[in-house]
Scaffold this active site. Structure first.
Site, PDB file in Angstrom:
ATOM      1  N   ASP A  85      69.187  87.316   6.536  1.00 27.55           N
ATOM      2  CA  ASP A  85      67.857  87.464   5.903  1.00 27.55           C
ATOM      3  C   ASP A  85      67.756  88.764   5.104  1.00 27.55           C
ATOM      4  OD1 ASP A  85      66.616  85.095   6.546  1.00 27.55           O
ATOM      5  OD2 ASP A  85      65.741  85.844   8.410  1.00 27.55           O
ATOM      6  N   SER A 117      62.177  71.820   6.117  1.00 28.20           N
ATOM      7  CA  SER A 117      63.215  72.755   5.653  1.00 28.20           C
ATOM      8  C   SER A 117      63.743  72.401   4.261  1.00 28.20           C
ATOM      9  CB  SER A 117      64.383  72.758   6.645  1.00 28.20           C
ATOM     10  OG  SER A 117      65.432  73.555   6.125  1.00 28.20           O
ATOM     11  N   GLY A 175      53.220  93.769   7.612  1.00 26.50           N
ATOM     12  CA  GLY A 175      53.710  92.848   8.638  1.00 26.50           C
ATOM     13  C   GLY A 175      54.783  93.478   9.498  1.00 26.50           C
ATOM     14  N   ALA A 176      54.880  93.009  10.744  1.00 26.46           N
ATOM     15  CA  ALA A 176      55.886  93.555  11.667  1.00 26.46           C
ATOM     16  C   ALA A 176      56.453  92.448  12.546  1.00 26.46           C
ATOM     17  CB  ALA A 176      55.264  94.659  12.519  1.00 26.46           C
ATOM     18  N   GLY A 177      56.561  91.238  11.990  1.00 25.90           N
ATOM     19  CA  GLY A 177      57.143  90.113  12.724  1.00 25.90           C
ATOM     20  C   GLY A 177      58.651  90.055  12.504  1.00 25.90           C
ATOM     21  N   GLY A 178      59.223  88.874  12.718  1.00 26.98           N
ATOM     22  CA  GLY A 178      60.672  88.714  12.612  1.00 26.98           C
ATOM     23  C   GLY A 178      61.202  89.049  11.229  1.00 26.98           C
ATOM     24  N   SER A 208      66.546  73.794   3.230  1.00 27.72           N
ATOM     25  CA  SER A 208      67.982  74.074   3.275  1.00 27.72           C
ATOM     26  C   SER A 208      68.857  72.856   2.977  1.00 27.72           C
ATOM     27  CB  SER A 208      68.357  74.682   4.632  1.00 27.72           C
ATOM     28  OG  SER A 208      67.707  75.913   4.776  1.00 27.72           O
ATOM     29  N   LYS A 224      65.682  81.466  16.541  1.00 28.86           N
ATOM     30  CA  LYS A 224      66.453  82.563  15.952  1.00 28.86           C
ATOM     31  C   LYS A 224      66.742  83.708  16.930  1.00 28.86           C
ATOM     32  CE  LYS A 224      65.508  83.451  11.435  1.00 28.86           C
ATOM     33  NZ  LYS A 224      64.732  83.599  10.177  1.00 28.86           N
ATOM     34  N   ASN A 234      70.412  83.808  12.030  1.00 30.15           N
ATOM     35  CA  ASN A 234      70.057  82.595  11.275  1.00 30.15           C
ATOM     36  C   ASN A 234      71.282  81.822  10.801  1.00 30.15           C
ATOM     37  OD1 ASN A 234      70.978  84.264   9.259  1.00 30.15           O
ATOM     38  ND2 ASN A 234      69.299  83.859   7.855  1.00 30.15           N
TER      39      ASN A 234
HETATM   40  P1  NAP Z   1      56.205  86.089  12.482  1.00 29.20           P
HETATM   41  O1  NAP Z   1      57.284  86.746  13.246  1.00 29.20           O
HETATM   42  O2  NAP Z   1      55.361  85.056  13.141  1.00 29.20           O
HETATM   43  O3  NAP Z   1      55.251  87.254  11.913  1.00 29.20           O
HETATM   44  C1  NAP Z   1      54.043  86.928  11.246  1.00 29.20           C
HETATM   45  C2  NAP Z   1      53.460  88.207  10.618  1.00 29.20           C
HETATM   46  O4  NAP Z   1      52.262  87.824   9.904  1.00 29.20           O
HETATM   47  C3  NAP Z   1      53.031  89.241  11.653  1.00 29.20           C
HETATM   48  O5  NAP Z   1      53.165  90.523  11.105  1.00 29.20           O
HETATM   49  C4  NAP Z   1      51.547  88.869  11.849  1.00 29.20           C
HETATM   50  O6  NAP Z   1      50.750  89.945  12.327  1.00 29.20           O
HETATM   51  C5  NAP Z   1      51.151  88.561  10.429  1.00 29.20           C
HETATM   52  N1  NAP Z   1      49.929  87.739  10.408  1.00 29.20           N
HETATM   53  C6  NAP Z   1      49.825  86.423  10.704  1.00 29.20           C
HETATM   54  N2  NAP Z   1      48.533  86.025  10.572  1.00 29.20           N
HETATM   55  C7  NAP Z   1      47.834  87.129  10.195  1.00 29.20           C
HETATM   56  C8  NAP Z   1      46.461  87.373   9.895  1.00 29.20           C
HETATM   57  N3  NAP Z   1      45.540  86.390   9.968  1.00 29.20           N
HETATM   58  N4  NAP Z   1      46.078  88.618   9.520  1.00 29.20           N
HETATM   59  C9  NAP Z   1      47.013  89.612   9.433  1.00 29.20           C
HETATM   60  N5  NAP Z   1      48.322  89.448   9.709  1.00 29.20           N
HETATM   61  C10 NAP Z   1      48.729  88.215  10.084  1.00 29.20           C
HETATM   62  O7  NAP Z   1      56.770  85.363  11.175  1.00 29.20           O
HETATM   63  P2  NAP Z   1      58.031  85.814  10.287  1.00 29.20           P
HETATM   64  O8  NAP Z   1      59.220  85.048  10.717  1.00 29.20           O
HETATM   65  O9  NAP Z   1      58.085  87.303  10.257  1.00 29.20           O
HETATM   66  O10 NAP Z   1      57.600  85.222   8.844  1.00 29.20           O
HETATM   67  C11 NAP Z   1      56.542  85.798   8.114  1.00 29.20           C
HETATM   68  C12 NAP Z   1      56.415  85.112   6.743  1.00 29.20           C
HETATM   69  O11 NAP Z   1      57.585  85.327   5.979  1.00 29.20           O
HETATM   70  C13 NAP Z   1      56.248  83.582   6.838  1.00 29.20           C
HETATM   71  O12 NAP Z   1      55.334  83.186   5.855  1.00 29.20           O
HETATM   72  C14 NAP Z   1      57.635  83.060   6.512  1.00 29.20           C
HETATM   73  O13 NAP Z   1      57.592  81.772   5.926  1.00 29.20           O
HETATM   74  C15 NAP Z   1      58.099  84.095   5.506  1.00 29.20           C
HETATM   75  N6  NAP Z   1      59.559  84.213   5.426  1.00 29.20           N
HETATM   76  C16 NAP Z   1      60.130  83.974   4.229  1.00 29.20           C
HETATM   77  C17 NAP Z   1      61.498  84.101   4.107  1.00 29.20           C
HETATM   78  C18 NAP Z   1      62.125  83.853   2.763  1.00 29.20           C
HETATM   79  O14 NAP Z   1      63.316  83.587   2.703  1.00 29.20           O
HETATM   80  N7  NAP Z   1      61.376  83.964   1.681  1.00 29.20           N
HETATM   81  C19 NAP Z   1      62.297  84.456   5.204  1.00 29.20           C
HETATM   82  C20 NAP Z   1      61.659  84.698   6.423  1.00 29.20           C
HETATM   83  C21 NAP Z   1      60.278  84.568   6.532  1.00 29.20           C
HETATM   84  P3  NAP Z   1      50.522  90.117  13.925  1.00 29.20           P
HETATM   85  O15 NAP Z   1      51.743  90.790  14.433  1.00 29.20           O
HETATM   86  O16 NAP Z   1      49.305  90.938  13.994  1.00 29.20           O
HETATM   87  O17 NAP Z   1      50.330  88.729  14.485  1.00 29.20           O
END
Ligand code: NAP
Length: 277
Positions: free
Chosen positions: A107, A19, A133-136, A21, A70, A91
């Site tokens: 965020d 981290s 993307g459609a994660g968190g 932070s 989270k 967060n």
């Molecule tokens: P998450 O919930 O695990 O979501 C991951 C996302 O990446 C999903 O949409 C996933 O698709 C996609 N993905 C992973 N591997 C893939 C692949 N091989 N091909 C295609 N799609 C793939 O993670 P998150 O919390 O949303 O975080 C996502 C990214 O954002 C991370 O790199 C994190 O470090 C970054 N982030 C940055 C900040 C910042 O402050 N800059 C804040 C939050 C997050 P599927 O649904 O198909 O698995």
């Protein structure tokens, strides 16, 4: 802030050694000459509630919560802000004087503040936004884009049902695009956001075709390790305005620091340098 004790804050995750932070908050405490400390805490899921309930008794005024806690933290908190409920994750925790634990999600705030700082002319209504993307993180990005006035959001994710689920929650402004069409989707977009982990150091390569990027579009990548990603390089070459993801990490920390330590910190060149050091 407590009146007589040194206020303590920190970040809870598992693992937590990576981290940034502690360095960020440590820099701000030093810059503003404030009493206080910010510490990393590696806490397992089974211990999360016990730890959270104990911290206020030890002088903690709040904490950041990171992966993997989270979502689980929403069930532990006594009060959850509307935006944290909408995003489905928190967060930032504030330990209130009345003993209640208040959970927020900053965020989306950090994402928008970073775009405004890095691309001052950016207007959410300038044209469609394309979100990969459609994660968190995507939940926070989509919620905040709608909040600031985006009229249309194209959303593409490898696992399409997750994008459909976001559309079901966020409504008719969101249009789901199949992952194989993600490159074509970018042709129409005035704002482009990568919220996938693709392109992260040590992870899978970013392979979405980028020749459709529109000149003048604002392009940002949430991945900040490396700082300059393949997406940002391609966007630069295409004449887009690019904003890296580190700023989002810095800006999302501002509301928590202000609540815990009483000063609203600046996100400036020195802040970036302190975190990158
Ligand atoms: P998450 O919930 O695990 O979501 C991951 C996302 O990446 C999903 O949409 C996933 O698709 C996609 N993905 C992973 N591997 C893939 C692949 N091989 N091909 C295609 N799609 C793939 O993670 P998150 O919390 O949303 O975080 C996502 C990214 O954002 C991370 O790199 C994190 O470090 C970054 N982030 C940055 C900040 C910042 O402050 N800059 C804040 C939050 C997050 P599927 O649904 O198909 O698995």
């Amino acid at each position: 802030m407590t009146d007589h004790k040194i206020p303590l804050a920190g970040v809870i995750g598992h693992p937590i050694a990576h981290s940034k932070s502690p360095r960020l908050h440590g820099h701000w405490l030093k810059t503003y000459g404030l009493p206080g400390a910010y510490v990393p805490m590696d806490v397992r899921e089974d211990d999360l509630e016990d730890v959270i309930r104990t911290l206020p008794k030890m002088g903690f005024v709040g904490v950041n919560i990171t992966i993997p806690h989270k979502v689980a933290i929403l069930d532990i908190a006594d009060l959850v802000t509307d935006r944290a409920t909408l995003i489905g994750a928190a967060n930032t925790l504030i330990f209130r004087r009345d003993g209640k634990i208040h959970a927020d999600n900053t965020d989306g705030y950090g994402f928008i503040a970073n775009l405004k700082q890095g691309a001052p002319g950016w207007k959410p209504s300038a044209g469609p936004a394309g979100v990969l993307g459609a994660g968190g993180a995507a939940r926070a990005v989509v919620a905040s884009l709608i909040d600031v006035g985006a009229t249309e959001i194209f959303l593409s994710n490898r696992t399409r049902p997750k994008a459909e689920a976001l559309k079901a929650e966020f409504g008719s402004k969101v249009h789901v695009v199949d992952w194989v069409q993600a490159g074509n989707m970018l042709e129409d977009c005035a704002t482009v956001v990568n919220t996938t982990s693709l392109g992260m150091t040590g992870g899978a390569e970013f392979r979405v075709p980028l020749d459709g990027l529109r000149r003048g579009a604002v392009v940002t990548d949430l991945v900040y390790s490396p700082l300059r990603t393949k997406l940002l390089d391609a966007a630069d070459a295409a004449g887009c305005v690019t904003v890296d993801g580190l700023g989002m990490l810095l800006h999302q920390a501002v509301p928590g620091f202000e609540r815990w330590f009483g000063v609203r910190p600046d996100v400036d060149v020195a802040t970036r340098a302190a975190v990158l050091r």
